[in-house]
Design a protein around this motif. Structure first.
Motif, PDB file in Angstrom:
ATOM      1  N   SER A 139       1.257  -1.088  -0.153  1.00  0.00           N
ATOM      2  CA  SER A 139      -0.182  -0.036   0.208  1.00  0.00           C
ATOM      3  C   SER A 139       0.682   1.146  -0.321  1.00  0.00           C
ATOM      4  CB  SER A 139      -0.702   0.062   1.691  1.00  0.00           C
ATOM      5  OG  SER A 139      -1.625  -0.972   1.501  1.00  0.00           O
ATOM      6  N   GLN A 140       1.948   1.085   0.485  1.00  0.00           N
ATOM      7  CA  GLN A 140       2.677   2.168   0.621  1.00  0.00           C
ATOM      8  C   GLN A 140       3.245   3.033  -0.162  1.00  0.00           C
ATOM      9  OE1 GLN A 140       5.933   2.679   3.559  1.00  0.00           O
ATOM     10  NE2 GLN A 140       4.721   1.253   5.022  1.00  0.00           N
ATOM     11  N   LEU A 141       3.590   1.515  -1.939  1.00  0.00           N
ATOM     12  CA  LEU A 141       4.285   1.646  -3.073  1.00  0.00           C
ATOM     13  C   LEU A 141       2.921   2.541  -4.011  1.00  0.00           C
ATOM     14  CD1 LEU A 141       5.938  -1.398  -3.087  1.00  0.00           C
ATOM     15  CD2 LEU A 141       7.289   0.801  -3.081  1.00  0.00           C
ATOM     16  N   GLN A 142       1.957   2.087  -3.115  1.00  0.00           N
ATOM     17  CA  GLN A 142       0.948   2.264  -4.414  1.00  0.00           C
ATOM     18  C   GLN A 142       0.342   3.922  -3.761  1.00  0.00           C
ATOM     19  OE1 GLN A 142      -2.954  -0.347  -2.590  1.00  0.00           O
ATOM     20  NE2 GLN A 142      -1.331  -2.515  -4.416  1.00  0.00           N
ATOM     21  N   ASP A 143       0.636   4.215  -2.665  1.00  0.00           N
ATOM     22  CA  ASP A 143       0.332   5.560  -2.388  1.00  0.00           C
ATOM     23  C   ASP A 143       1.613   6.232  -3.398  1.00  0.00           C
ATOM     24  OD1 ASP A 143      -1.910   5.245  -1.197  1.00  0.00           O
ATOM     25  OD2 ASP A 143      -0.572   4.848   1.413  1.00  0.00           O
ATOM     26  N   PHE A 144       3.006   5.439  -3.348  1.00  0.00           N
ATOM     27  CA  PHE A 144       3.891   6.455  -3.811  1.00  0.00           C
ATOM     28  C   PHE A 144       3.233   6.709  -5.584  1.00  0.00           C
ATOM     29  CE2 PHE A 144       8.525   6.055  -5.633  1.00  0.00           C
ATOM     30  CZ  PHE A 144       8.394   7.425  -5.352  1.00  0.00           C
ATOM     31  N   GLU A 145       2.852   5.275  -5.663  1.00  0.00           N
ATOM     32  CA  GLU A 145       2.204   6.065  -7.318  1.00  0.00           C
ATOM     33  C   GLU A 145       0.975   6.923  -7.277  1.00  0.00           C
ATOM     34  OE1 GLU A 145       1.029   2.510 -10.762  1.00  0.00           O
ATOM     35  OE2 GLU A 145       1.090   2.001  -8.601  1.00  0.00           O
ATOM     36  N   LYS A 146       0.273   7.248  -6.544  1.00  0.00           N
ATOM     37  CA  LYS A 146      -1.091   8.049  -6.342  1.00  0.00           C
ATOM     38  C   LYS A 146      -0.078   9.142  -6.399  1.00  0.00           C
ATOM     39  CE  LYS A 146      -3.927   4.697  -4.659  1.00  0.00           C
ATOM     40  NZ  LYS A 146      -4.589   4.573  -3.418  1.00  0.00           N
ATOM     41  N   TYR A 147       0.838   9.484  -5.372  1.00  0.00           N
ATOM     42  CA  TYR A 147       1.777  10.693  -5.187  1.00  0.00           C
ATOM     43  C   TYR A 147       1.999  11.134  -7.097  1.00  0.00           C
ATOM     44  CZ  TYR A 147       4.928  14.118  -4.434  1.00  0.00           C
ATOM     45  OH  TYR A 147       6.303  15.023  -4.872  1.00  0.00           O
ATOM     46  N   GLN A 148       2.244  10.541  -7.881  1.00  0.00           N
ATOM     47  CA  GLN A 148       2.999  10.561  -8.838  1.00  0.00           C
ATOM     48  C   GLN A 148       1.750  11.292  -9.545  1.00  0.00           C
ATOM     49  OE1 GLN A 148       6.001   8.170 -10.235  1.00  0.00           O
ATOM     50  NE2 GLN A 148       6.148   7.858  -8.890  1.00  0.00           N
ATOM     51  N   TYR A 149       0.899  10.676  -9.836  1.00  0.00           N
ATOM     52  CA  TYR A 149      -0.142  11.388 -10.604  1.00  0.00           C
ATOM     53  C   TYR A 149      -0.980  12.262  -9.986  1.00  0.00           C
ATOM     54  CZ  TYR A 149      -1.200   6.797 -12.073  1.00  0.00           C
ATOM     55  OH  TYR A 149      -0.743   5.143 -12.920  1.00  0.00           O
ATOM     56  N   ARG A 150      -0.744  13.119  -8.571  1.00  0.00           N
ATOM     57  CA  ARG A 150      -0.838  14.464  -7.717  1.00  0.00           C
ATOM     58  C   ARG A 150      -0.225  15.060  -8.216  1.00  0.00           C
ATOM     59  NH1 ARG A 150      -1.828  13.393  -1.603  1.00  0.00           N
ATOM     60  NH2 ARG A 150      -2.233  15.464  -1.912  1.00  0.00           N
ATOM     61  N   VAL A 151       0.612  15.226  -8.510  1.00  0.00           N
ATOM     62  CA  VAL A 151       2.211  15.704  -8.876  1.00  0.00           C
ATOM     63  C   VAL A 151       2.433  16.143 -10.697  1.00  0.00           C
ATOM     64  CG1 VAL A 151       4.747  16.049  -8.933  1.00  0.00           C
ATOM     65  CG2 VAL A 151       4.261  15.537  -6.988  1.00  0.00           C
ATOM     66  N   THR A 152       1.810  15.521 -11.088  1.00  0.00           N
ATOM     67  CA  THR A 152       2.127  15.084 -12.575  1.00  0.00           C
ATOM     68  C   THR A 152       0.263  16.501 -13.211  1.00  0.00           C
ATOM     69  OG1 THR A 152       2.678  12.991 -12.723  1.00  0.00           O
ATOM     70  CG2 THR A 152       1.080  13.974 -14.914  1.00  0.00           C
ATOM     71  N   ASP A 153      -0.784  16.047 -12.203  1.00  0.00           N
ATOM     72  CA  ASP A 153      -1.758  17.388 -12.063  1.00  0.00           C
ATOM     73  C   ASP A 153      -1.070  18.468 -11.737  1.00  0.00           C
ATOM     74  OD1 ASP A 153      -3.055  15.225 -12.981  1.00  0.00           O
ATOM     75  OD2 ASP A 153      -4.508  15.212 -11.313  1.00  0.00           O
ATOM     76  N   LEU A 154       0.380  18.821 -11.185  1.00  0.00           N
ATOM     77  CA  LEU A 154       0.450  20.061 -10.430  1.00  0.00           C
ATOM     78  C   LEU A 154       1.533  20.534 -11.871  1.00  0.00           C
ATOM     79  CD1 LEU A 154       1.157  19.842  -7.462  1.00  0.00           C
ATOM     80  CD2 LEU A 154      -0.557  21.195  -8.047  1.00  0.00           C
ATOM     81  N   ILE A 155       2.793  19.571 -12.550  1.00  0.00           N
ATOM     82  CA  ILE A 155       4.161  20.188 -13.477  1.00  0.00           C
ATOM     83  C   ILE A 155       3.736  19.316 -13.827  1.00  0.00           C
ATOM     84  CG2 ILE A 155       5.114  20.839 -10.423  1.00  0.00           C
ATOM     85  CD1 ILE A 155       6.431  18.608 -10.817  1.00  0.00           C
ATOM     86  N   GLY A 156       2.801  18.463 -14.737  1.00  0.00           N
ATOM     87  CA  GLY A 156       2.893  18.249 -15.673  1.00  0.00           C
ATOM     88  C   GLY A 156       4.366  16.359 -15.421  1.00  0.00           C
ATOM     89  N   ALA A 157       3.588  15.495 -16.401  1.00  0.00           N
ATOM     90  CA  ALA A 157       4.939  14.500 -16.628  1.00  0.00           C
ATOM     91  C   ALA A 157       6.404  14.373 -16.350  1.00  0.00           C
ATOM     92  CB  ALA A 157       3.924  13.489 -17.577  1.00  0.00           C
TER      93      ALA A 157
END
Length: 373
Positions: A139-157
């Motif tokens: 779940s920690q690793l899944q949260d890390f993946e979700k985190y990256q989606y959230r940051v992508t919305d901020l600054i792009g892929a």
């Protein structure tokens, strides 16, 4: 408070527009070149408050936890003050990272990174079942993946990928797989299933899968800590020791696990063709404190500062516990966790040491630029 990197960029650009320099301008700094993120995975040694947001008994949100933290209040850290991630973050010059479950982790704060660690977890999913609602490693690793989606919305892929590749990552787990699984009760399920050497081999294999998943998710600078001296912590002394001697079975577990962890990480680096992973042999660092505490400025390496019973090692630290007046004199804050001062000495070794940090220390690692082709 000083300006964030993003604010500094806007000030710089505005200044250039107002004064309209005629010569070719120096390229303005970009956020991914000026910002270092930090991510933390693991157990109570590195949890900075995720479990505060969970219905679990594995929490450190009551006094006197946090007594030496700047606020002098409990934060969810299993420490009298700062823990290892805090001190590493100070060294690399970032704002304190927030627990991933903290609702205030939004916007610009996301770019600092996040702490995904959860007290009680292990390498294995069945470790820490007695704590019920904790964030296990998948779940920690899944949260890390979700985190990256959230940051992508901020600054792009593209910028998100750069942020992750350049970030520092710390992962600490393994101790609970012995203390709160294999040796939790006599004839535990895992101890029936595996002899100790085979269990260690199994753990190392599962840990390798975790590290490779971190790599797949973009991590390129990863500090991997081993277990501490499992048989020498105050809780184990309180349960098994008569004259302060370490418990041999748990010490054997640590002595089997840690060298194999180093070997596994070396093999991974060779396979990947780069020093992505760095191991810290915390077992030997702690044993130095335990064998000769006065050489490091400690008065005791057997008695916890906060607790009850023999060696102050029984139960968690509570408002009713016996509390030492000088936390800096103790290697251990509570029955399992180092004092802030011990953490500071460990982080000093992580940054500048050469004996227990392999294949290179953190100062050297941070000077290198790992960029995927």
């Amino acid at each position: 408070m000083s300006c964030s990197p993003l604010v500094s960029i806007f000030i710089f650009l505005a200044f250039g527009l107002v004064f309209g320099a005629k010569k070719s301008p120096t390229p303005s700094p970009k956020i991914e070149n000026t910002h270092r993120a930090f991510f933390v995975f693991g157990d109570s040694l590195v949890d900075n408050g995720n479990n505060n947001f969970l219905a679990t008994s594995a929490r450190a949100d009551s006094p006197p936890y946090g007594i030496d933290y700047p606020t002098h209040r409990p934060t969810g850290r299993f420490s009298n003050g700062y823990n290892i991630p805090d001190l590493i973050g100070q060294h690399i010059g970032i704002d304190p990272i927030l627990p991933y479950l903290d609702p205030s982790l939004t916007g610009q704060k996301l770019l600092n990174g996040a702490n995904f660690a959860s007290a009680g977890i292990g390498i294995l999913n069945d470790t820490g079942v007695q704590f019920a609602n904790i964030v296990r490693m998948p779940s920690q690793l899944q949260d890390f993946e979700k985190y990256q989606y959230r940051v992508t919305d901020l600054i792009g892929a593209e910028k998100t990928k750069k942020l992750i590749n350049d970030a520092l990552v710390l992962i600490t787990c393994g101790g609970n797989d012995f203390v709160n699984n294999y040796y939790l009760v006599p004839n535990s399920l895992r101890s029936i299933q595996y002899e100790l050497p085979a269990y260690v081999t199994f753990l190392i294999s599962e840990y390798q899968n975790i590290l490779m998943r971190l790599y797949e998710l973009g991590a390129r600078k990863v500090i991997v800590t081993g277990t501490g001296p499992l048989g020498c912590v105050p809780t184990i002394l309180a349960l098994h020791s008569k004259k302060g001697e370490c418990a041999p079975d748990l010490q054997q577990a640590a002595e089997l696990f840690n060298p194999q962890l180093v070997d596994m990480v070396n093999s991974l680096n060779k396979k990947l063709g780069n020093n992505v992973f760095v191991t810290v042999e915390t077992n030997y660092l702690h044993m130095n404190f335990i064998n000769n505490p006065k050489a490091f400025g400690f008065e005791t390496s057997t008695n916890a500062c906060c607790g009850q019973g023999p060696y102050n090692g029984l139960g968690l630290c509570t408002p009713l516990s016996s509390l030492c007046p000088n936390r800096d004199a103790h290697v251990f804050w509570d029955g399992y966790h180092p004092s802030e001062r011990a953490n500071r000495l460990i982080v000093k070794e992580i940054f500048s040491g050469s004996k227990y940090v392999k294949p290179l220390n953190l100062s050297t690692l941070m000077a290198l630029d790992f960029i995927e082709a």
